[in-house]
Scaffold this active site. Structure first.
Site, PDB file in Angstrom:
ATOM      1  CG  ASN A  28      49.146  58.447 -29.780  1.00 43.67           C
ATOM      2  OD1 ASN A  28      49.031  57.232 -29.874  1.00 43.67           O
ATOM      3  ND2 ASN A  28      48.800  59.266 -30.777  1.00 43.67           N
ATOM      4  CE  LYS A  55      41.358  53.798 -21.569  1.00 42.67           C
ATOM      5  NZ  LYS A  55      42.302  54.783 -22.106  1.00 42.67           N
ATOM      6  CB  ILE A 114      44.143  64.065 -18.821  1.00 33.02           C
ATOM      7  CG1 ILE A 114      44.299  64.690 -20.218  1.00 33.02           C
ATOM      8  CG2 ILE A 114      42.851  63.249 -18.745  1.00 33.02           C
ATOM      9  CD1 ILE A 114      45.626  65.386 -20.443  1.00 33.02           C
ATOM     10  CB  SER A 130      37.947  58.267 -19.723  1.00 37.31           C
ATOM     11  OG  SER A 130      39.235  58.511 -19.238  1.00 37.31           O
ATOM     12  NE  ARG A 156      35.363  58.878  -6.441  1.00 36.10           N
ATOM     13  CZ  ARG A 156      36.386  58.066  -6.598  1.00 36.10           C
ATOM     14  NH1 ARG A 156      37.602  58.469  -6.257  1.00 36.10           N
ATOM     15  NH2 ARG A 156      36.226  56.854  -7.103  1.00 36.10           N
ATOM     16  N   GLY A 173      41.060  65.744 -12.199  1.00 38.18           N
ATOM     17  CA  GLY A 173      42.096  64.725 -12.306  1.00 38.18           C
ATOM     18  C   GLY A 173      43.255  65.157 -13.189  1.00 38.18           C
ATOM     19  N   PRO A 199      37.914  64.175   4.057  1.00 41.54           N
ATOM     20  CG  PRO A 199      37.566  63.196   6.144  1.00 41.54           C
ATOM     21  CD  PRO A 199      36.895  63.423   4.829  1.00 41.54           C
TER      22      PRO A 199
END
Length: 320
Positions: free
Chosen positions: A157, A137, A19, A115, A39, A17, A43
């Site tokens: 940040n 979070k 980051i 995360s 994952r 992804g 397609p």
């Protein structure tokens, strides 16, 4: 061989992804055996993601393909590593509860970095759409603490390249730049590559165990007007600054449907309220540039030079 035995083995969720890829590259560059839980391709998998997987496999990264619902597969993967870092995008924040369950079952993880990589959710109260996201979070943080899993919570940040693209649109030849609010609030812009490097450092640092680490180097604190002026100086151009009043952002946060109301609430938090700088970093708090004075964050000045000489491609929405 003794040195190799001391090197932590790292598993990254969301390693392909926005980051996550920077964290994975940093992990490899710092000598850690690294694997990714991702994952399965299909397609819907884009060319950039496929190319990234080829890059990672070419340098010896093991990519375990699976879903977050595959508990036993995750537990088996966890038993092969020491440190777990999650870089899952925000729609998957609560899915980290499945990672927590697997960490409890595995019983061997020395550190979990969930995360976060954004605002310090335990110290700010933004507009309701962003607040609702931060509450998810916080739920993850509290679940980690309740399970007595060794952790490091990271407040990185702003992703600097993402926000430079968003604020300045450096790839487009235009004469207007949008300013949110009065443009005077200070924000903290940290280059994504640096966030990756410092995340690997703190994940392995005993000082950061069961602590929050904030990435707030003094050279990366800047207001919108200062950022625009610096860009004008570097490009030799002059831009018309078009202000979006605070009340317009508040209204948009109330009228836009989810999840479109979240980005405007984040912009309000960062660039109008100045939430990233709304609390003090005390002497006994952990701040990355103080922890590692031998390392250097990429400054805003240096980042803008990168955009001038070898501009990063505009990022896909980091809010996705």
């Amino acid at each position: 061989m003794a040195r190799e035995a001391e090197v932590s083995r790292i598993l990254v969720f969301g390693g392909t992804g926005y980051i996550g890829k920077h964290i994975v590259r940093a992990s490899i560059s710092l000598g850690h055996p690294t694997c990714i839980y991702a994952r399965p391709t299909g397609p819907q998998t884009g060319p950039s993601n496929l190319n990234l997987r080829l890059e990672f496999r070419s340098v010896g990264i093991n990519i375990i393909e699976g879903e977050l619902e595959e508990h036993e597969k995750i537990v088996a993967a966890l038993k092969q590593v020491d440190i777990v870092i999650s870089a899952l995008a925000y729609p998957q924040v609560l899915d980290q509860l499945k990672i927590i369950d697997a960490i409890i079952a595995a019983g061997n993880i020395k550190r979990f970095v969930p995360s976060d990589f954004g605002s310090e959710e335990d110290k700010i109260t933004p507009l309701p759409p962003f607040e609702e996201f931060l509450e998810k979070k916080r739920k993850i943080r509290r679940a980690i603490e309740a399970a007595s899993i060794p952790f490091t919570f990271i407040t990185a940040n702003c992703f600097a390249a993402y926000f430079v693209n968003l604020l300045l649109h450096p790839h487009n030849p235009h004469d207007e730049i949008v300013v949110y609010g009065d443009g005077e609030a200070n924000a903290v812009l940290n280059y994504e590559e640096d966030i990756g490097k410092y995340t690997i450092k703190v994940a392995n640092d005993p000082r950061a165990c069961n602590r929050v680490v904030t990435y707030r180097p003094k050279s990366n604190i800047i207001s919108q007007h200062q950022l625009i002026s610096l860009w004008e100086e570097k490009t030799g151009r002059s831009f018309k600054r078009v202000c979006v009043p605070e009340e317009d952002l508040v209204k948009l946060s109330q009228t836009l449907p989810p999840p479109e109301n979240i980005p405007v609430s984040i912009l309000h938090s960062i660039f109008v309220k100045g939430d990233l700088m709304s609390y003090e970093i005390k002497e006994d708090d952990l701040e990355a540039s103080r922890m590692y004075p031998e390392m250097q964050f990429t400054t805003i000045d240096q980042l803008l030079d990168i955009f001038l000489t070898d501009p990063p491609e505009p990022a896909r929405a980091a809010f996705e």
